[in-house]
Design a protein around this motif. Structure first.
Motif, PDB file in Angstrom:
ATOM      1  N   ASP A   1     -20.875 -18.700   3.558  1.00 36.08           N
ATOM      2  CA  ASP A   1     -21.852 -18.925   2.494  1.00 36.08           C
ATOM      3  C   ASP A   1     -22.330 -17.627   1.839  1.00 36.08           C
ATOM      4  O   ASP A   1     -23.044 -17.671   0.832  1.00 36.08           O
ATOM      5  N   GLU A   2     -21.929 -16.475   2.383  1.00 37.03           N
ATOM      6  CA  GLU A   2     -22.314 -15.194   1.798  1.00 37.03           C
ATOM      7  C   GLU A   2     -21.192 -14.544   0.989  1.00 37.03           C
ATOM      8  O   GLU A   2     -21.385 -13.462   0.431  1.00 37.03           O
ATOM      9  N   LYS A   3     -20.036 -15.188   0.919  1.00 38.95           N
ATOM     10  CA  LYS A   3     -18.919 -14.603   0.165  1.00 38.95           C
ATOM     11  C   LYS A   3     -19.357 -14.293  -1.269  1.00 38.95           C
ATOM     12  O   LYS A   3     -20.076 -15.057  -1.900  1.00 38.95           O
ATOM     13  N   ASN A   4     -18.905 -13.159  -1.775  1.00 43.16           N
ATOM     14  CA  ASN A   4     -19.197 -12.723  -3.142  1.00 43.16           C
ATOM     15  C   ASN A   4     -20.681 -12.449  -3.383  1.00 43.16           C
ATOM     16  O   ASN A   4     -21.167 -12.592  -4.510  1.00 43.16           O
ATOM     17  N   THR A   5     -21.412 -12.057  -2.324  1.00 45.38           N
ATOM     18  CA  THR A   5     -22.833 -11.726  -2.477  1.00 45.38           C
ATOM     19  C   THR A   5     -23.117 -10.349  -1.878  1.00 45.38           C
ATOM     20  O   THR A   5     -22.362  -9.842  -1.042  1.00 45.38           O
ATOM     21  N   THR A   6     -24.249  -9.785  -2.291  1.00 45.36           N
ATOM     22  CA  THR A   6     -24.675  -8.498  -1.729  1.00 45.36           C
ATOM     23  C   THR A   6     -24.976  -8.629  -0.244  1.00 45.36           C
ATOM     24  O   THR A   6     -24.751  -7.686   0.529  1.00 45.36           O
TER      25      THR A   6
ATOM     26  N   GLU B   1     -13.462   8.263   5.406  1.00 53.21           N
ATOM     27  CA  GLU B   1     -13.810   7.307   6.454  1.00 53.21           C
ATOM     28  C   GLU B   1     -14.861   6.327   5.951  1.00 53.21           C
ATOM     29  O   GLU B   1     -14.795   5.123   6.211  1.00 53.21           O
ATOM     30  N   MET B   2     -15.848   6.835   5.222  1.00 51.92           N
ATOM     31  CA  MET B   2     -16.842   5.942   4.632  1.00 51.92           C
ATOM     32  C   MET B   2     -16.179   4.977   3.653  1.00 51.92           C
ATOM     33  O   MET B   2     -16.556   3.801   3.562  1.00 51.92           O
ATOM     34  N   ALA B   3     -15.183   5.458   2.932  1.00 52.74           N
ATOM     35  CA  ALA B   3     -14.462   4.594   1.996  1.00 52.74           C
ATOM     36  C   ALA B   3     -13.755   3.456   2.728  1.00 52.74           C
ATOM     37  O   ALA B   3     -13.768   2.301   2.276  1.00 52.74           O
ATOM     38  N   ARG B   4     -13.136   3.754   3.865  1.00 56.99           N
ATOM     39  CA  ARG B   4     -12.444   2.706   4.627  1.00 56.99           C
ATOM     40  C   ARG B   4     -13.427   1.666   5.160  1.00 56.99           C
ATOM     41  O   ARG B   4     -13.128   0.463   5.182  1.00 56.99           O
ATOM     42  N   MET B   5     -14.588   2.111   5.587  1.00 58.66           N
ATOM     43  CA  MET B   5     -15.601   1.175   6.062  1.00 58.66           C
ATOM     44  C   MET B   5     -16.068   0.271   4.920  1.00 58.66           C
ATOM     45  O   MET B   5     -16.257  -0.936   5.096  1.00 58.66           O
ATOM     46  N   SER B   6     -16.234   0.854   3.744  1.00 56.65           N
ATOM     47  CA  SER B   6     -16.652   0.086   2.579  1.00 56.65           C
ATOM     48  C   SER B   6     -15.589  -0.938   2.187  1.00 56.65           C
ATOM     49  O   SER B   6     -15.902  -2.083   1.838  1.00 56.65           O
ATOM     50  N   GLN B   7     -14.327  -0.521   2.222  1.00 58.92           N
ATOM     51  CA  GLN B   7     -13.235  -1.443   1.898  1.00 58.92           C
ATOM     52  C   GLN B   7     -13.212  -2.620   2.863  1.00 58.92           C
ATOM     53  O   GLN B   7     -13.005  -3.775   2.458  1.00 58.92           O
ATOM     54  N   PHE B   8     -13.446  -2.354   4.139  1.00 58.98           N
ATOM     55  CA  PHE B   8     -13.493  -3.434   5.133  1.00 58.98           C
ATOM     56  C   PHE B   8     -14.559  -4.457   4.766  1.00 58.98           C
ATOM     57  O   PHE B   8     -14.320  -5.667   4.819  1.00 58.98           O
ATOM     58  N   ALA B   9     -15.738  -3.981   4.380  1.00 59.18           N
ATOM     59  CA  ALA B   9     -16.823  -4.900   4.024  1.00 59.18           C
ATOM     60  C   ALA B   9     -16.426  -5.762   2.831  1.00 59.18           C
ATOM     61  O   ALA B   9     -16.703  -6.968   2.807  1.00 59.18           O
ATOM     62  N   GLU B  10     -15.757  -5.158   1.850  1.00 65.46           N
ATOM     63  CA  GLU B  10     -15.375  -5.931   0.661  1.00 65.46           C
ATOM     64  C   GLU B  10     -14.252  -6.916   0.973  1.00 65.46           C
ATOM     65  O   GLU B  10     -14.246  -8.050   0.490  1.00 65.46           O
ATOM     66  N   ASN B  11     -13.286  -6.508   1.812  1.00 67.46           N
ATOM     67  CA  ASN B  11     -12.173  -7.392   2.160  1.00 67.46           C
ATOM     68  C   ASN B  11     -12.602  -8.529   3.080  1.00 67.46           C
ATOM     69  O   ASN B  11     -12.368  -9.710   2.782  1.00 67.46           O
ATOM     70  N   ALA B  12     -13.227  -8.174   4.187  1.00 64.65           N
ATOM     71  CA  ALA B  12     -13.478  -9.141   5.255  1.00 64.65           C
ATOM     72  C   ALA B  12     -14.765  -9.941   5.078  1.00 64.65           C
ATOM     73  O   ALA B  12     -14.883 -11.040   5.608  1.00 64.65           O
ATOM     74  N   TYR B  13     -15.735  -9.410   4.351  1.00 59.70           N
ATOM     75  CA  TYR B  13     -17.031 -10.082   4.226  1.00 59.70           C
ATOM     76  C   TYR B  13     -17.277 -10.587   2.801  1.00 59.70           C
ATOM     77  O   TYR B  13     -17.649 -11.746   2.610  1.00 59.70           O
TER      78      TYR B  13
ATOM     79  N   ALA C   1     -15.421 -12.539 -12.714  1.00 58.09           N
ATOM     80  CA  ALA C   1     -15.953 -13.502 -11.746  1.00 58.09           C
ATOM     81  C   ALA C   1     -14.961 -14.576 -11.329  1.00 58.09           C
ATOM     82  O   ALA C   1     -14.910 -14.962 -10.162  1.00 58.09           O
ATOM     83  N   ASP C   2     -14.152 -15.063 -12.261  1.00 60.59           N
ATOM     84  CA  ASP C   2     -13.259 -16.185 -11.947  1.00 60.59           C
ATOM     85  C   ASP C   2     -11.805 -15.749 -11.791  1.00 60.59           C
ATOM     86  O   ASP C   2     -10.898 -16.586 -11.894  1.00 60.59           O
ATOM     87  N   LEU C   3     -11.588 -14.468 -11.542  1.00 55.68           N
ATOM     88  CA  LEU C   3     -10.221 -13.951 -11.551  1.00 55.68           C
ATOM     89  C   LEU C   3      -9.747 -13.437 -10.199  1.00 55.68           C
ATOM     90  O   LEU C   3      -8.741 -12.743 -10.132  1.00 55.68           O
ATOM     91  N   THR C   4     -10.448 -13.797  -9.132  1.00 52.24           N
ATOM     92  CA  THR C   4     -10.052 -13.295  -7.804  1.00 52.24           C
ATOM     93  C   THR C   4      -8.618 -13.675  -7.471  1.00 52.24           C
ATOM     94  O   THR C   4      -7.844 -12.861  -6.948  1.00 52.24           O
ATOM     95  N   ASP C   5      -8.216 -14.905  -7.785  1.00 51.31           N
ATOM     96  CA  ASP C   5      -6.848 -15.343  -7.472  1.00 51.31           C
ATOM     97  C   ASP C   5      -5.816 -14.558  -8.271  1.00 51.31           C
ATOM     98  O   ASP C   5      -4.742 -14.218  -7.762  1.00 51.31           O
ATOM     99  N   ALA C   6      -6.153 -14.258  -9.533  1.00 52.44           N
ATOM    100  CA  ALA C   6      -5.224 -13.487 -10.367  1.00 52.44           C
ATOM    101  C   ALA C   6      -5.067 -12.071  -9.829  1.00 52.44           C
ATOM    102  O   ALA C   6      -3.961 -11.513  -9.820  1.00 52.44           O
ATOM    103  N   TYR C   7      -6.166 -11.465  -9.379  1.00 51.86           N
ATOM    104  CA  TYR C   7      -6.089 -10.138  -8.770  1.00 51.86           C
ATOM    105  C   TYR C   7      -5.268 -10.168  -7.485  1.00 51.86           C
ATOM    106  O   TYR C   7      -4.428  -9.310  -7.241  1.00 51.86           O
TER     107      TYR C   7
END
Length: 404
Positions: free
Chosen positions: A98-103, A165-177, A232-238
């Motif tokens: 329920d938190e996908k795509n949110t801060t 290293e901070m960049a990799r941690m940030s990428q993980f948050a965007e990918n997995a969360y 916003a509606d282009l995640t699948d295209a990306y």
């Protein structure tokens, strides 16, 4: 960019006003943690990072500004200028659908990575404001991730992290969360600052080089034009772009295109078209073409040879449109293609234009002769709306946090 520039001071003061409004005045003698994370522009390397290729990225003179302090609870309270305040309990750090795509997902994802490295998450209050256009392809989400990461690094006891290293941690948050399958370029640029050449051949250990370079010193303004269409509606295209490129790599028993021999690819084109379709083959062609252009542009910037840089940039834009196919999804609505066409009308063969970042919506990138910059902005704004065209400078400092 001068760290004492007015825009930076304005951002800090706006964050301070928001902090006091939401969380009250700091106690006498109480310190606040000041956080800064810039936006970024992809200067070269359109969808090469996730395939182990090369990019050139530039941190920009727009940023996320934040102030933070511990609150003695197990909850992160976050106030963001123009948005409802949120609270994120740190009692559990597992991803939540329920938190996908949110801060909130970014807060939880960054806290999870910090906890995995031995930090003990604890609640804090953070007020955040931003001068990065949302949905404009300037990596506002990566800047938020980096700002949260630098705040947590400073507020919770533990070791320090270098930029990558901070960049990799940030990428993980965007990918997995957060739920967006991005590459590492956005986060790397935001954390590194300045103009950087980044080699992603070793996925978890990218290598970066820096160059001090101001496009305006060489006669061109870096302009990004909002095409009037969000992501916003282009995640699948990306997601389809790396998926199709990696499907080609998989046909050779590899995980990324950087591991595939181009000569072997050439020998198997008929088979790949039959099994994977033409678009996957075209996107693989773009990867190798664009990767070589990144190297040429980096060489041109170091020379410096701005004319060679612009020639390669124009070729890059054509590759993204024809081979990568991330300028338009087809149909009647083609905002990025229209913006590129209009920009070319004004430039009339001078400078260079290309799709910027993920593509489809967001922004286009234009290198505009200084004597044409004012007219260019005025005409693009007249066609696409006031404020659509904005001029940027490279900012030399990446994401950081420091106590006041």
């Amino acid at each position: 960019m001068d760290e004492t520039c007015p825009s930076r001071q304005d951002g800090i003061e706006r964050a301070r006003q928001l902090f006091c409004q939401e969380f009250g005045e700091p106690p006498a003698g109480g310190r606040l943690l000041r956080v800064h994370a810039p936006g970024r522009s992809e200067i070269a390397g359109n969808h090469t990072d996730h395939e182990g290729g090369h990019v050139i990225a530039g941190a920009l003179d727009v940023a996320v500004y934040a102030l933070a302090r511990p609150n003695g609870t197990g909850v992160v309270r976050l106030a963001s200028d123009g948005y409802p305040a949120i609270e994120v309990s740190l009692a559990t750090l597992d991803p939540r659908e329920d938190e996908k795509n949110t801060t909130a997902a970014l807060v939880r994802g960054m806290a999870s990575r910090m906890a995995a490295d031995g930090r003990v998450p604890a609640g804090f209050d953070l007020a955040m404001t931003s001068t990065i256009p949302v949905g404009g392809g300037l990596s506002s989400s990566a800047a938020v991730e980096a700002a949260l990461g630098r705040a947590m690094e400073a507020l919770w006891e533990g070791r320090g992290y270098d930029a990558l290293e901070m960049a990799r941690m940030s990428q993980f948050a965007e990918n997995a969360y957060f739920g967006k399958p991005c590459g590492l370029m956005d986060q790397a640029s935001v954390c590194l600052g300045g103009l950087a050449f980044i080699d992603f051949a070793v996925a978890d250990q990218p290598v970066a080089k820096h160059l001090e370079f101001d496009f305006e010193d060489h006669g061109y303004a870096l302009c990004l034009v909002d095409v009037g269409s969000s992501h916003a509606d282009l995640t699948d295209a990306y997601a389809a772009m790396p998926q199709e490129m990696q499907a080609v790599a998989s046909a050779f028993g590899k995980s990324r295109l950087c591991e595939v021999d181009e000569a072997e690819f050439d020998l198997r084109v008929p088979e790949l078209r039959r099994d994977l379709g033409d678009r996957a083959v075209l996107r693989a062609i773009h990867y190798w073409h664009e990767n070589a252009l990144v190297d040429k542009r980096w060489g041109a910037l170091n020379a410096p040879d701005i004319d060679a840089f612009l020639r390669c940039t124009r070729t890059s834009g054509a590759s993204s449109a024809m081979f990568l196919q991330n300028v338009s999804c087809g149909g009647e609505s083609q905002p990025a293609m229209v913006a590129l066409g209009l920009a070319e009308r004004v430039l009339d063969g001078r400078g260079a234009t290309r799709i910027h970042g993920g593509g489809f919506g967001g922004t286009i990138q234009c290198f505009v002769p200084l004597d044409l910059a004012e007219e260019f902005s005025a005409r693009m704004d007249a066609w696409l709306g006031a404020g659509s065209c904005r001029r940027y400078r490279i900012s030399n400092r990446g994401a950081y946090a420091e106590w006041e």
